[in-house]
Design an enzyme around this catalytic site. Structure first.
Site, PDB file in Angstrom:
ATOM      1  N   HIS A 352      35.076  34.165  88.821  1.00  0.00           N
ATOM      2  CA  HIS A 352      33.694  33.671  88.845  1.00  0.00           C
ATOM      3  C   HIS A 352      33.367  32.905  87.572  1.00  0.00           C
ATOM      4  CE1 HIS A 352      31.152  36.521  86.363  1.00  0.00           C
ATOM      5  NE2 HIS A 352      32.122  37.389  86.601  1.00  0.00           N
ATOM      6  N   ASP A 362      33.195  37.705  79.814  1.00  0.00           N
ATOM      7  CA  ASP A 362      32.866  37.879  81.231  1.00  0.00           C
ATOM      8  C   ASP A 362      31.975  36.769  81.698  1.00  0.00           C
ATOM      9  OD1 ASP A 362      32.187  38.746  83.740  1.00  0.00           O
ATOM     10  OD2 ASP A 362      31.042  40.483  83.078  1.00  0.00           O
ATOM     11  N   GLU A 399      28.493  35.766  91.010  1.00  0.00           N
ATOM     12  CA  GLU A 399      29.190  37.057  91.091  1.00  0.00           C
ATOM     13  C   GLU A 399      28.333  38.138  90.479  1.00  0.00           C
ATOM     14  OE1 GLU A 399      31.862  40.335  89.561  1.00  0.00           O
ATOM     15  OE2 GLU A 399      30.389  39.099  88.546  1.00  0.00           O
ATOM     16  N   GLU A 400      27.668  37.783  89.361  1.00  0.00           N
ATOM     17  CA  GLU A 400      26.911  38.798  88.617  1.00  0.00           C
ATOM     18  C   GLU A 400      25.805  39.415  89.460  1.00  0.00           C
ATOM     19  OE1 GLU A 400      28.027  40.057  86.199  1.00  0.00           O
ATOM     20  OE2 GLU A 400      29.027  38.667  84.846  1.00  0.00           O
ATOM     21  N   ASP A 427      38.642  38.245  86.340  1.00  0.00           N
ATOM     22  CA  ASP A 427      37.209  38.203  86.017  1.00  0.00           C
ATOM     23  C   ASP A 427      37.101  38.244  84.500  1.00  0.00           C
ATOM     24  OD1 ASP A 427      34.543  38.801  85.514  1.00  0.00           O
ATOM     25  OD2 ASP A 427      34.294  40.086  87.248  1.00  0.00           O
ATOM     26  N   HIS A 523      27.674  41.789  79.036  1.00  0.00           N
ATOM     27  CA  HIS A 523      26.394  41.403  79.664  1.00  0.00           C
ATOM     28  C   HIS A 523      25.224  41.288  78.681  1.00  0.00           C
ATOM     29  CE1 HIS A 523      27.604  42.478  84.106  1.00  0.00           C
ATOM     30  NE2 HIS A 523      28.404  41.588  83.543  1.00  0.00           N
TER      31      HIS A 523
HETATM   32 ZN   LIG Z   1      32.397  39.202  85.603  1.00  0.00          ZN
END
Ligand SMILES: [Zn+2]
Length: 706
Positions: A352, A362, A399-400, A427, A523
């Protein structure tokens, strides 16, 4: 910093990142009648992925926050498409219209028993010297799929929000109706925390990052080290993805631009209706400090410097969450290389591209690696090479928010994907030097074999380093070490990334790879290029390694004479899952007959042995090979049950699903195990019969090998 990462750090400076790949090509490889020609192609490929270029991709992709459906996200789609085209891939940007929430307002105020304000937040994420944190496009911390509302309630602390944590509160007669549940991140998927809290009557959920789990308790926080600083917040989706992932309004159906609104359903099927807000420990600490009630049970104490209590006395919290739900356009990028012999048999490799903020680890370390894999494939194409099977590289969006871009694409191509021979996922490509993989059992040996052909920045091969890491970890782990005869461990696929729709909805054999390390900024806005180059991979040597491994997965699978699926290992795994379920059922006193399913698993194991002999000989006329490959591929499909799991029909694989109460971690033979866990003997018996039929289908399919 562990001993292992320290040594990795020292070696990095001793090695040029562009070191020529070790000449470790094996003489024979499972799936090839004669590996010599392919070996030359692989060697050629392995010289191409470039560390510096990978670093440049990463810098470009993470220059701006690029949450799904934003203009900046579209710019990254164009960048990826341009690189795909430059390599000679037939490339398109594929849009979908999907339901996404963006935050309009998120507020939290906490008061003590006397009504005194303890904290008002959320506090903006901030450390001294982080270059990206003040960009106005950094989205305020929020949960994808959160409900909207304005609620006030007393606070109860529920540890990690696991089923057993909530049960423990119930055992202590702590009622959650109308309460705000405060849980810490870790162990299970955040959507599961909210799912159970909602079931128990909570009015809202605060999810915070305890320093014990990814902060100062682990090591120095950013900007001095890799761990989460005081104000760092983990954003993330609280979608009930264990029900179904993807666009909440279109389970099983692709959200193409021309899909009429009338074809959409209510999103409640996989979304909570209560509010949840993610916060930092800076904002959770005053709440936990003021909370009264019983002291916490063993194992519930985090690393904040005072004793935690369960509540509900002592603190009232006021939460406001206004979420702007709109159908928004997202963009997958699909690049295709047509196969010369089996154009309808697809090898799909994906990662992603969307990030909550900058997403250096990420997911864009994965994207940077994928782009250098594509670079390598492009060089082969320019030399006149064509893969036997069609290869697709995919850059997923959203994706998140719940695996949305990949799920919608899989739903659109479900029929074609019945012939897809593999899905390879990456990922979190690189957070550090520790390679790991998860796969269906039929591809576990494939991924081990392949890592023997790729050099490691630490010297020798990725495989050797992977294995050394396991030996070292096992020494520390003591009694939890796997049996001595076990090769390097390859995990099972649960959920939490884009392999889920491929394996668990349509039955495409899948793998997932990563190179991990100390990573506490997941995140948050701090998962940026500066963090990456200081902590994860200063010379991009691991991006290069991942580009080689990821590209080689596609290359070796696409060109194989015989599909290198190891059903002997698959059958053994299934037999061990059945054995464990039988013991669990008998411990629980459930009167279940496991004999039929054990016989079916035995028939599958015999068929697998027979197929393995044919696969190893690998010779025969092309028509026979073609038939053999088709039956090998159809065997995985035979494990799919069209009716799906009870209460979650989107999940159709009989061997693997994300757990209803774990979310990320795999539950094996899920229909059977979840019925036993729920003490529903009738359903367990019915699910044993579903599994027996699936194994019989798989055995018959394999037995039909020519
Ligand atoms: Zn991810």
């Amino acid at each position: 910093m562990t001993l292992r990462t320290l040594s990795a750090f020292l070696v990095l400076f001793a090695l040029a990142p562009d070191a020529v790949p070790a000449q470790t090509a094996p003489a024979t490889v499972f799936g090839y009648t004669d590996f010599a020609a392919e070996s030359r192609i692989e060697s050629e490929f392995l010289t191409v992925p470039d560390a510096k270029l990978a670093g440049q991709h990463l810098k470009t992709l993470t220059a701006e926050p690029h949450m799904a459906a934003t203009p900046e996200d579209h710019k990254t789609a164009e960048y990826v498409a341009e690189k795909f085209r430059a390599a000679g891939l037939d490339t398109e940007i594929v849009p979908y219209r999907v339901l996404l929430n963006w935050p309009k307002a998120v507020r939290m105020e906490a008061f003590d028993a006397n009504g005194k304000l303890l904290i008002s937040g959320p506090t903006r994420e901030h450390v001294d010297g982080d270059p990206g944190q003040d960009d106005p496009r950094v989205v305020m911390p929020f949960n994808g799929s959160s409900g909207s509302g304005d609620v006030t309630g007393e606070v109860v602390y529920a540890n990690y929000g696991r089923l057993e944590d909530f049960d423990q509160l119930a055992a202590q007669h702590i009622d959650l109706h109308g309460k705000i549940v405060l849980v810490r991140y870790g162990i299970n998927f955040r959507g599961v925390k909210v799912y159970i809290a909602q079931q128990r009557g909570a009015a809202g959920v605060l999810i915070y990052s305890d320093p014990q789990d990814d902060g100062y308790y682990k090591g120095d926080p950013w900007p001095n080290g890799p761990w989460r600083p005081e104000t760092g917040v983990q954003r993330g989706s609280v979608q009930f993805l264990f029900k179904y992932p993807g666009d909440p309004e279109t389970p099983g159906v692709a959200s193409t631009l021309d899909l009429p609104d009338a074809a959409r359903v209510s999103p409640e099927g996989n979304q909570p209706h209560i509010i949840s807000i993610p916060i930092s420990y800076h904002d959770a600490s005053p709440i936990l400090l003021a909370l009264k009630g019983p002291g916490v049970p063993q194992g519930w104490q985090g690393a904040l410097p005072f004793r935690y209590h369960l509540g509900p006395e002592g603190v009232k919290v006021h939460l406001v969450s206004q979420q702007d739900y709109q159908r928004r356009i997202i963009w997958d990028v699909i690049g295709k290389v047509r196969g010369s012999e089996y154009p309808d048999d697809w090898v799909v490799a994906g990662n992603h591209r969307d990030a909550w903020v900058y997403g250096a680890v990420d997911p864009n370390s994965g994207t940077a690696a994928m782009l250098e894999s594509v670079h390598g494939i492009g060089v082969l194409l320019k030399q006149g090479w064509r893969p036997k099977r069609t290869i697709l590289f995919c850059s997923w969006d959203a994706e998140e928010e719940g695996l949305i871009g990949s799920t919608e694409w899989v739903e659109q191509h479900a029929e074609t994907l019945k012939r897809a021979v593999a899905y390879f996922n990456v990922d979190v490509g690189v957070a550090g030097p520790d390679f790991s993989a998860a796969a269906v059992p039929s591809l576990k040996q494939f991924i081990r074999d392949l890592t023997r052909s790729v050099s490691s920045p630490l010297g020798s091969t990725v495989y050797e380093q992977w294995k050394n890491g396991h030996l070292e970890a096992n020494e520390h782990r003591g009694s939890n070490a796997p049996p001595e005869n076990e090769d390097v461990h390859v995990g099972d696929l649960g959920s939490g990334s884009d392999f889920t729709p491929f394996l668990q909805h349509v039955g495409v054999p899948a793998t997932d790879i990563s190179s991990g390390g100390p990573y506490g900024v997941y995140h948050s806005t701090f998962d940026d290029y500066a963090w990456f180059t200081q902590n994860a991979d200063p010379h991009f040597a691991y991006l290069q390694e991942m580009a080689r491994v990821f590209g080689l997965e596609a290359l070796r699978m696409a060109d194989s004479d015989v599909l290198p699926y190891d059903y002997v290992t698959y059958a053994k795994a299934i037999q061990s899952y059945i054995g464990a379920a039988r013991r669990k059922a008998s411990d629980a006193g459930a009167g279940l007959d496991f004999a039929p399913v054990e016989l079916a698993a035995g028939r599958f194991a015999s068929a697998a042995q027979k197929a393995y002999v044919l696969q190893s000989s690998g010779k025969g006329d092309p028509a026979k090979l073609d038939k053999l490959n088709q039956t090998l591929r159809q065997t995985e499909t035979a494990l799919v049950n069209e009716a799906g799991l009870p209460n979650r029909p989107w999940y159709r694989h009989t061997i693997y699903a994300p757990g209803e109460f774990t979310g990320y971690a795999a539950v094996v033979i899920p229909g059977v195990n979840e019925a036993i866990d729920a003490k529903d003997t009738g359903r367990a018996a019915q699910q044993l019969s579903v599994l027996t039929q699936a194994l019989d289908r798989a055995a018959r399919t394999l037995d039909a090998t020519p």
